[in-house]
Motif scaffolding. Sequence first.
Motif, PDB file in Angstrom:
ATOM      1  N   TRP A  38      -5.672 -11.374  -2.631  1.00 45.39           N
ATOM      2  CA  TRP A  38      -6.789 -12.193  -2.156  1.00 45.39           C
ATOM      3  C   TRP A  38      -6.528 -12.653  -0.731  1.00 45.39           C
ATOM      4  CZ3 TRP A  38     -11.214 -12.289  -4.737  1.00 45.39           C
ATOM      5  CH2 TRP A  38     -11.203 -11.931  -6.091  1.00 45.39           C
ATOM      6  N   ASP A  39      -6.408 -11.697   0.173  1.00 46.90           N
ATOM      7  CA  ASP A  39      -6.250 -12.077   1.576  1.00 46.90           C
ATOM      8  C   ASP A  39      -7.621 -12.070   2.258  1.00 46.90           C
ATOM      9  OD1 ASP A  39      -5.214  -9.127   3.457  1.00 46.90           O
ATOM     10  OD2 ASP A  39      -6.830  -9.386   2.041  1.00 46.90           O
ATOM     11  N   GLY A  40      -7.645 -12.467   3.538  1.00 50.80           N
ATOM     12  CA  GLY A  40      -8.909 -12.656   4.222  1.00 50.80           C
ATOM     13  C   GLY A  40      -9.745 -11.405   4.315  1.00 50.80           C
ATOM     14  N   ARG A  41      -9.134 -10.258   4.662  1.00 53.78           N
ATOM     15  CA  ARG A  41      -9.903  -9.031   4.861  1.00 53.78           C
ATOM     16  C   ARG A  41     -10.500  -8.543   3.542  1.00 53.78           C
ATOM     17  NH1 ARG A  41     -10.046  -4.927   8.614  1.00 53.78           N
ATOM     18  NH2 ARG A  41     -10.210  -6.669  10.071  1.00 53.78           N
ATOM     19  N   LEU A  42      -9.694  -8.465   2.509  1.00 50.28           N
ATOM     20  CA  LEU A  42     -10.190  -7.939   1.243  1.00 50.28           C
ATOM     21  C   LEU A  42     -11.228  -8.869   0.622  1.00 50.28           C
ATOM     22  CD1 LEU A  42      -7.492  -6.314   1.693  1.00 50.28           C
ATOM     23  CD2 LEU A  42      -7.332  -6.187  -0.793  1.00 50.28           C
ATOM     24  N   THR A  43     -10.975 -10.179   0.677  1.00 50.82           N
ATOM     25  CA  THR A  43     -11.907 -11.128   0.075  1.00 50.82           C
ATOM     26  C   THR A  43     -13.248 -11.125   0.799  1.00 50.82           C
ATOM     27  OG1 THR A  43     -10.041 -12.534  -0.589  1.00 50.82           O
ATOM     28  CG2 THR A  43     -12.236 -13.529  -0.596  1.00 50.82           C
ATOM     29  N   SER A  44     -13.214 -11.121   2.125  1.00 52.59           N
ATOM     30  CA  SER A  44     -14.475 -11.127   2.886  1.00 52.59           C
ATOM     31  C   SER A  44     -15.244  -9.822   2.676  1.00 52.59           C
ATOM     32  CB  SER A  44     -14.208 -11.367   4.374  1.00 52.59           C
ATOM     33  OG  SER A  44     -13.309 -10.402   4.903  1.00 52.59           O
ATOM     34  N   PHE A  45     -14.534  -8.711   2.469  1.00 53.30           N
ATOM     35  CA  PHE A  45     -15.237  -7.459   2.205  1.00 53.30           C
ATOM     36  C   PHE A  45     -15.826  -7.443   0.804  1.00 53.30           C
ATOM     37  CE2 PHE A  45     -16.245  -3.131   3.291  1.00 53.30           C
ATOM     38  CZ  PHE A  45     -16.128  -3.116   4.665  1.00 53.30           C
ATOM     39  N   LEU A  46     -15.151  -8.069  -0.156  1.00 56.24           N
ATOM     40  CA  LEU A  46     -15.731  -8.194  -1.488  1.00 56.24           C
ATOM     41  C   LEU A  46     -16.974  -9.069  -1.445  1.00 56.24           C
ATOM     42  CD1 LEU A  46     -15.500  -7.612  -4.533  1.00 56.24           C
ATOM     43  CD2 LEU A  46     -14.068  -9.667  -4.723  1.00 56.24           C
TER      44      LEU A  46
ATOM     45  N   ASN B 248      -2.979 -15.140   8.115  1.00 57.53           N
ATOM     46  CA  ASN B 248      -1.802 -14.328   7.799  1.00 57.53           C
ATOM     47  C   ASN B 248      -2.148 -13.411   6.631  1.00 57.53           C
ATOM     48  OD1 ASN B 248       0.802 -13.347   7.762  1.00 57.53           O
ATOM     49  ND2 ASN B 248       1.566 -14.998   6.464  1.00 57.53           N
ATOM     50  N   SER B 249      -2.015 -12.116   6.827  1.00 61.44           N
ATOM     51  CA  SER B 249      -2.564 -11.165   5.869  1.00 61.44           C
ATOM     52  C   SER B 249      -1.616  -9.993   5.674  1.00 61.44           C
ATOM     53  CB  SER B 249      -3.920 -10.663   6.384  1.00 61.44           C
ATOM     54  OG  SER B 249      -4.398  -9.615   5.596  1.00 61.44           O
ATOM     55  N   LEU B 250      -1.650  -9.439   4.449  1.00 59.33           N
ATOM     56  CA  LEU B 250      -0.928  -8.193   4.202  1.00 59.33           C
ATOM     57  C   LEU B 250      -1.596  -7.027   4.922  1.00 59.33           C
ATOM     58  CD1 LEU B 250       0.032  -8.219   0.395  1.00 59.33           C
ATOM     59  CD2 LEU B 250       1.593  -8.032   2.332  1.00 59.33           C
ATOM     60  N   HIS B 251      -2.900  -7.131   5.104  1.00 55.93           N
ATOM     61  CA  HIS B 251      -3.639  -6.055   5.762  1.00 55.93           C
ATOM     62  C   HIS B 251      -3.179  -5.942   7.206  1.00 55.93           C
ATOM     63  CE1 HIS B 251      -6.985  -3.642   7.263  1.00 55.93           C
ATOM     64  NE2 HIS B 251      -7.349  -3.420   6.012  1.00 55.93           N
ATOM     65  N   GLN B 252      -3.024  -4.713   7.666  1.00 54.52           N
ATOM     66  CA  GLN B 252      -2.568  -4.499   9.030  1.00 54.52           C
ATOM     67  C   GLN B 252      -3.580  -5.007  10.050  1.00 54.52           C
ATOM     68  OE1 GLN B 252      -2.539  -0.162   8.428  1.00 54.52           O
ATOM     69  NE2 GLN B 252      -3.729   0.017  10.303  1.00 54.52           N
ATOM     70  N   PRO B 253      -3.141  -5.414  11.238  1.00 52.02           N
ATOM     71  CA  PRO B 253      -4.073  -5.863  12.286  1.00 52.02           C
ATOM     72  C   PRO B 253      -4.927  -4.711  12.783  1.00 52.02           C
ATOM     73  CG  PRO B 253      -1.837  -5.687  13.139  1.00 52.02           C
ATOM     74  CD  PRO B 253      -1.744  -5.506  11.656  1.00 52.02           C
ATOM     75  N   PRO B 254      -5.943  -4.996  13.601  1.00 49.26           N
ATOM     76  CA  PRO B 254      -6.817  -3.917  14.100  1.00 49.26           C
ATOM     77  C   PRO B 254      -6.027  -2.826  14.805  1.00 49.26           C
ATOM     78  CG  PRO B 254      -7.715  -6.071  14.650  1.00 49.26           C
ATOM     79  CD  PRO B 254      -6.347  -6.319  14.116  1.00 49.26           C
TER      80      PRO B 254
ATOM     81  N   ARG C 214     -12.510 -10.338  12.203  1.00 53.43           N
ATOM     82  CA  ARG C 214     -11.431 -11.142  12.758  1.00 53.43           C
ATOM     83  C   ARG C 214     -10.487 -11.693  11.694  1.00 53.43           C
ATOM     84  NH1 ARG C 214     -10.475  -9.669  17.313  1.00 53.43           N
ATOM     85  NH2 ARG C 214      -9.432 -11.650  17.811  1.00 53.43           N
ATOM     86  N   SER C 215     -10.712 -11.362  10.439  1.00 54.38           N
ATOM     87  CA  SER C 215      -9.929 -11.956   9.358  1.00 54.38           C
ATOM     88  C   SER C 215      -8.442 -11.681   9.488  1.00 54.38           C
ATOM     89  CB  SER C 215     -10.437 -11.446   7.998  1.00 54.38           C
ATOM     90  OG  SER C 215     -10.367 -10.029   7.945  1.00 54.38           O
TER      91      SER C 215
ATOM     92  N   ALA D 192     -18.462  -0.299  -1.360  1.00 52.85           N
ATOM     93  CA  ALA D 192     -17.744  -0.077  -2.618  1.00 52.85           C
ATOM     94  C   ALA D 192     -16.677   1.007  -2.458  1.00 52.85           C
ATOM     95  CB  ALA D 192     -18.743   0.312  -3.716  1.00 52.85           C
ATOM     96  N   ILE D 193     -16.999   2.077  -1.719  1.00 57.13           N
ATOM     97  CA  ILE D 193     -16.012   3.139  -1.476  1.00 57.13           C
ATOM     98  C   ILE D 193     -14.819   2.583  -0.702  1.00 57.13           C
ATOM     99  CG2 ILE D 193     -15.597   5.296  -0.218  1.00 57.13           C
ATOM    100  CD1 ILE D 193     -18.514   6.047  -0.875  1.00 57.13           C
ATOM    101  N   CYS D 194     -15.101   1.727   0.284  1.00 53.39           N
ATOM    102  CA  CYS D 194     -14.019   1.119   1.060  1.00 53.39           C
ATOM    103  C   CYS D 194     -13.105   0.293   0.174  1.00 53.39           C
ATOM    104  CB  CYS D 194     -14.619   0.253   2.174  1.00 53.39           C
ATOM    105  SG  CYS D 194     -13.396  -0.720   3.077  1.00 53.39           S
ATOM    106  N   LEU D 195     -13.690  -0.528  -0.691  1.00 51.61           N
ATOM    107  CA  LEU D 195     -12.872  -1.364  -1.573  1.00 51.61           C
ATOM    108  C   LEU D 195     -12.062  -0.511  -2.550  1.00 51.61           C
ATOM    109  CD1 LEU D 195     -15.476  -4.179  -2.306  1.00 51.61           C
ATOM    110  CD2 LEU D 195     -13.305  -4.465  -1.088  1.00 51.61           C
ATOM    111  N   ALA D 196     -12.690   0.539  -3.091  1.00 50.44           N
ATOM    112  CA  ALA D 196     -11.990   1.391  -4.054  1.00 50.44           C
ATOM    113  C   ALA D 196     -10.842   2.150  -3.395  1.00 50.44           C
ATOM    114  CB  ALA D 196     -12.978   2.366  -4.696  1.00 50.44           C
ATOM    115  N   THR D 197     -11.108   2.775  -2.249  1.00 52.89           N
ATOM    116  CA  THR D 197     -10.045   3.533  -1.577  1.00 52.89           C
ATOM    117  C   THR D 197      -8.956   2.604  -1.046  1.00 52.89           C
ATOM    118  OG1 THR D 197     -11.388   3.507   0.450  1.00 52.89           O
ATOM    119  CG2 THR D 197     -11.518   5.468  -0.945  1.00 52.89           C
ATOM    120  N   GLY D 198      -9.348   1.390  -0.626  1.00 54.26           N
ATOM    121  CA  GLY D 198      -8.342   0.429  -0.178  1.00 54.26           C
ATOM    122  C   GLY D 198      -7.405   0.035  -1.307  1.00 54.26           C
ATOM    123  N   SER D 199      -7.946  -0.136  -2.517  1.00 50.66           N
ATOM    124  CA  SER D 199      -7.105  -0.474  -3.669  1.00 50.66           C
ATOM    125  C   SER D 199      -6.170   0.677  -4.035  1.00 50.66           C
ATOM    126  CB  SER D 199      -7.987  -0.833  -4.869  1.00 50.66           C
ATOM    127  OG  SER D 199      -8.705  -2.016  -4.620  1.00 50.66           O
TER     128      SER D 199
END
Length: 242
Positions: free
Chosen positions: A121-129, A181-187, A175-176, A101-108
């Motif tokens: 609703w990209d792969g990383r955020l959705t899979s973490f939710l 294709n995602s707004l989230h930066q790669p590893p 691996r998301s 939950a902290i990760c999702l909140a700080t990410g937002s």
Amino acid sequence: MHGFANPARFLRLARWLMPWLLGLGLVLAFGALAWGLLVVPPDRLMGDTVRILFIHVPSAWLGMAGWSTIAVASLVELVWRHPLAAIGARAAAVPGAAFTAICLATGSIWARPTWGTWWVWDGRLTSFLVLLFLYFGYIALAGAAQRDAQAGEGASRVTAIFGLVGAINIPIINRSVVWWNSLHQPPSITIGKSAIDGTFLWPLLIAAIGFSCIFGGVVLARMRTLLADIQTEARLRRKALG
């Protein structure tokens, strides 16, 4: 491993180890956060918003590590019937959900000035939710299994199976950003290399170690509490039958 199956032996170890983990974790975590907030310069592209990563990244790692702990403990419970495995899995669920939950909140919070939106609703955020919802489901299942004494071992096995099946989401999260294709930066950190400058990398790693120690200390504290509850309930049952 079975050497620590005895609750008394485990409790002696946990009683000694827990304060050390919590104390070391608090020192490292607060030291790293102070370093990141007060010493590290603003990032060339992200500016001061980069500072939230010293909480966001360790929380993401521990959100996944928490479910990995559940999965490993569930496997040990199902295969080897280790008496403390189910307790360890249950103990890891709540702190794992908290870090998720902290990760999702700080990410937002980080995404609003960086991407111009609180959520995508990209792969990383959705899979973490999805991971957070899996935690909620596991906590509910484990609580129901504990309350329903008549369900016995069957309910515990269902909870353990859920813990194993939910682990499918961990590699999807990891691996998301590569698969879609995602707004989230790669590893930024992979085995043997890092794309993060050392100015930011060292306090980030220290923060990760500190939060990991806190996670471990909380899990041990919760295991001690769960064992105490089980022992108290067993004594009450014996008195009731007597």
